[in-house]
Design an enzyme around this catalytic site. Structure first.
Site, PDB file in Angstrom:
ATOM      1  N   LYS A 113       0.835  -1.214   0.000  1.00  0.00           N
ATOM      2  CA  LYS A 113       0.000   0.000   0.000  1.00  0.00           C
ATOM      3  C   LYS A 113       0.865   1.259   0.000  1.00  0.00           C
ATOM      4  O   LYS A 113       0.508   2.267  -0.608  1.00  0.00           O
ATOM      5  CB  LYS A 113      -0.939   0.033   1.212  1.00  0.00           C
ATOM      6  CG  LYS A 113      -2.024  -1.028   1.164  1.00  0.00           C
ATOM      7  CD  LYS A 113      -3.058  -0.759   0.072  1.00  0.00           C
ATOM      8  CE  LYS A 113      -4.134  -1.817   0.094  1.00  0.00           C
ATOM      9  NZ  LYS A 113      -4.649  -2.216  -1.186  1.00  0.00           N
ATOM     10  N   LYS A 196      -5.580 -10.488 -11.728  1.00  0.00           N
ATOM     11  CA  LYS A 196      -6.829 -11.185 -11.418  1.00  0.00           C
ATOM     12  C   LYS A 196      -8.019 -10.261 -11.613  1.00  0.00           C
ATOM     13  O   LYS A 196      -7.861  -9.046 -11.699  1.00  0.00           O
ATOM     14  CB  LYS A 196      -6.769 -11.688  -9.979  1.00  0.00           C
ATOM     15  CG  LYS A 196      -6.746 -10.553  -8.942  1.00  0.00           C
ATOM     16  CD  LYS A 196      -6.902 -11.120  -7.561  1.00  0.00           C
ATOM     17  CE  LYS A 196      -7.178 -10.038  -6.541  1.00  0.00           C
ATOM     18  NZ  LYS A 196      -8.511  -9.461  -6.613  1.00  0.00           N
ATOM     19  N   LYS A 199     -12.094  -5.770  -7.784  1.00  0.00           N
ATOM     20  CA  LYS A 199     -13.046  -4.687  -7.565  1.00  0.00           C
ATOM     21  C   LYS A 199     -12.485  -3.365  -8.062  1.00  0.00           C
ATOM     22  O   LYS A 199     -13.206  -2.528  -8.570  1.00  0.00           O
ATOM     23  CB  LYS A 199     -13.365  -4.548  -6.066  1.00  0.00           C
ATOM     24  CG  LYS A 199     -14.224  -5.696  -5.535  1.00  0.00           C
ATOM     25  CD  LYS A 199     -15.154  -5.239  -4.441  1.00  0.00           C
ATOM     26  CE  LYS A 199     -14.818  -5.510  -3.012  1.00  0.00           C
ATOM     27  NZ  LYS A 199     -13.739  -6.133  -2.471  1.00  0.00           N
TER      28      LYS A 199
HETATM   29  P1  ATP Z   1      -9.886  -4.899  -4.082  1.00  0.00           P
HETATM   30  O1  ATP Z   1      -9.445  -4.642  -5.500  1.00  0.00           O
HETATM   31  O2  ATP Z   1     -10.649  -3.767  -3.450  1.00  0.00           O
HETATM   32  O3  ATP Z   1      -8.786  -5.460  -3.199  1.00  0.00           O
HETATM   33  P2  ATP Z   1     -10.802  -7.594  -4.547  1.00  0.00           P
HETATM   34  O4  ATP Z   1     -11.502  -7.864  -5.809  1.00  0.00           O
HETATM   35  O5  ATP Z   1      -9.383  -8.038  -4.447  1.00  0.00           O
HETATM   36  O6  ATP Z   1     -10.988  -6.060  -4.226  1.00  0.00           O
HETATM   37  P3  ATP Z   1     -11.367  -8.324  -1.807  1.00  0.00           P
HETATM   38  O7  ATP Z   1     -12.450  -7.598  -1.080  1.00  0.00           O
HETATM   39  O8  ATP Z   1      -9.941  -7.935  -1.570  1.00  0.00           O
HETATM   40  O9  ATP Z   1     -11.674  -8.249  -3.392  1.00  0.00           O
HETATM   41  O10 ATP Z   1     -11.540  -9.879  -1.536  1.00  0.00           O
HETATM   42  C1  ATP Z   1     -12.757 -10.492  -1.146  1.00  0.00           C
HETATM   43  C2  ATP Z   1     -12.605 -12.004  -1.307  1.00  0.00           C
HETATM   44  O11 ATP Z   1     -12.593 -12.343  -2.718  1.00  0.00           O
HETATM   45  C3  ATP Z   1     -11.302 -12.563  -0.744  1.00  0.00           C
HETATM   46  O12 ATP Z   1     -11.598 -13.794  -0.102  1.00  0.00           O
HETATM   47  C4  ATP Z   1     -10.420 -12.776  -1.967  1.00  0.00           C
HETATM   48  O13 ATP Z   1      -9.494 -13.834  -1.763  1.00  0.00           O
HETATM   49  C5  ATP Z   1     -11.459 -13.137  -3.035  1.00  0.00           C
HETATM   50  N1  ATP Z   1     -11.012 -12.777  -4.389  1.00  0.00           N
HETATM   51  C6  ATP Z   1     -10.774 -11.525  -4.850  1.00  0.00           C
HETATM   52  N2  ATP Z   1     -10.432 -11.544  -6.159  1.00  0.00           N
HETATM   53  C7  ATP Z   1     -10.445 -12.861  -6.547  1.00  0.00           C
HETATM   54  C8  ATP Z   1     -10.202 -13.540  -7.802  1.00  0.00           C
HETATM   55  N3  ATP Z   1      -9.911 -12.883  -8.918  1.00  0.00           N
HETATM   56  N4  ATP Z   1     -10.325 -14.898  -7.836  1.00  0.00           N
HETATM   57  C9  ATP Z   1     -10.662 -15.564  -6.716  1.00  0.00           C
HETATM   58  N5  ATP Z   1     -10.901 -14.994  -5.512  1.00  0.00           N
HETATM   59  C10 ATP Z   1     -10.818 -13.655  -5.412  1.00  0.00           C
HETATM   60 MG    MG Z   2      -8.112  -7.504  -2.716  1.00  0.00          MG
END
Ligand code: ATP
Ligand code: MG
Length: 332
Positions: A113, A196, A199
């Site tokens: 971060k 990956k 969000k």
């Molecule tokens: P951000 O970009 O805000 O970090 P994010 O998409 O990484 O969002 P998180 O809120 O960090 O989502 O993660 C929520 C859950 O979703 C966690 O358990 C994480 O391991 C899972 N997760 C996030 N992205 C993936 C992905 N592409 N494939 C599988 N699991 C995922």
């Molecule tokens: Mg994340």
């Protein structure tokens, strides 16, 4: 026998995508049948990276709706919002006295971060793992389903729990990273094959539960492919493997077998595969989207869910905090 207690959280930082769905939420929906589950929308955590709160309320409402549409049942699990439980903030304060600057600065996610937002290295970012520890310990949860990137945070939570227990008395069970689904834990790559689905990144190459049918088809149509294999039974490049992962998740076994065979025989037409995947994905996603939209607009239902979750979460948190205060002698 008492059920083991599970806790997991998700930040209201954007739209739920297929990675969240298949990598996390779908498993939570299975866990709620077997464990004593607490699932938390961690809005305080989002402030460390998303200080603008204009959209926070909408994000929290939409996230709750999407979680319920994805299978979380507020009657089977405790589904609540972090900021509704002030007990978490109090425990965070106590745990902060057991967390040391050096170890916080060495945390991998903190270092990431600092690189990503050098102009906003706030103390909340530094103590993120302490707040996460408070989220878990406030319910004395033992099983924390997390991805690899979060294992260090669970180890830190165990350290704080041990330090507390050692200093003030045995209050906390030591939580563990919960790998219930073992190697089956699915990671969904972005449709471009870089990184990956996420969000906050790769948005045109991430499939969101809220995307309409046409957008789902368009994104899949644009997914990265190549001119196809030239040798029988070749290994698949990872962006192609990702398309197969997706088609295995939403299409029927005979469809999957047909494309597997075409790939192995070097006659695959990715255009056809993506068309099929697009249609099957739309069939899979649109009922979830419609359900989420209906819930999101039903403010009466949503506020009932929020209140119900708050009551159950505060009951459990209050019990723990009472024990904590007694152990510390903060009970005048
Ligand atoms: P951000 O970009 O805000 O970090 P994010 O998409 O990484 O969002 P998180 O809120 O960090 O989502 O993660 C929520 C859950 O979703 C966690 O358990 C994480 O391991 C899972 N997760 C996030 N992205 C993936 C992905 N592409 N494939 C599988 N699991 C995922
Ligand atoms: Mg994340």
């Amino acid at each position: 026998m008492q059920k083991e207690r599970v806790l997991s959280g998700i930040r209201p930082t954007g739209f739920v995508h297929l990675g969240n769905y298949f990598g996390a939420v779908r498993n939570w929906a299975k866990m709620q049948e077997e464990f004593d589950c607490y699932f938390c929308v961690v809005d305080w955590h989002s402030l460390t990276t998303h200080p603008d709160t204009k959209e926070l309320k909408d994000n929290v409402h939409r996230l709750l709706a999407e979680l319920i549409a994805s299978g979380l049942d507020p009657e089977k699990c405790v589904l609540y919002v972090q900021s509704d439980v002030p007990e978490i903030a109090e425990l965070y304060l106590y745990l902060n006295t057991m967390a040391y600057q050096g170890e916080l600065e060495r945390t991998v996610t903190f270092k990431d971060k600092v690189r990503q937002q050098p102009d906003n290295v706030n103390a909340g970012l530094l103590t993120y793992p302490v707040l996460q520890a408070a989220d878990i310990l406030i319910h004395r949860a033992t099983n924390v389903p997390v991805g690899k990137d979060q294992e260090q945070h669970i180890e830190m939570t165990r350290n704080y729990a041990e330090r507390f227990n050692h200093r003030y008395g045995e209050i906390f069970p030591l939580p563990k990273a919960f790998n219930y689904y073992g190697d089956e834990l699915i990671k969904i790559m972005s449709l471009s094959g870089e990184g990956k689905m996420s969000k906050s990144e790769n948005q045109m190459n991430t499939l969101y539960l809220a995307d309409d049918d046409e957008l789902v088809r368009t994104k899949i149509k644009k997914a990265r492919t190549d001119s196809g294999p030239t040798e029988l039974n070749s290994p698949k490049p990872d962006y192609i493997e990702n398309l197969f992962t997706l088609i295995r998740l939403v299409s029927s076994p005979d469809v999957v077998q047909r494309f597997e065979a075409d790939f192995n025989n070097c006659v695959i037409r990715y255009g056809d595969m993506k068309k099929q995947l697009g249609e099957d994905m739309v069939k899979f996603m649109s009922p979830i989207r419609e359900k989420a939209l209906a819930i999101q607009h039903d403010k009466t239902y949503l506020s009932k869910v929020i209140q119900h979750g708050r009551e159950k979460a505060r009951a459990s948190a209050g019990e723990t905090l009472k024990l904590v205060r007694e152990a510390m002698g903060i009970n005048y």
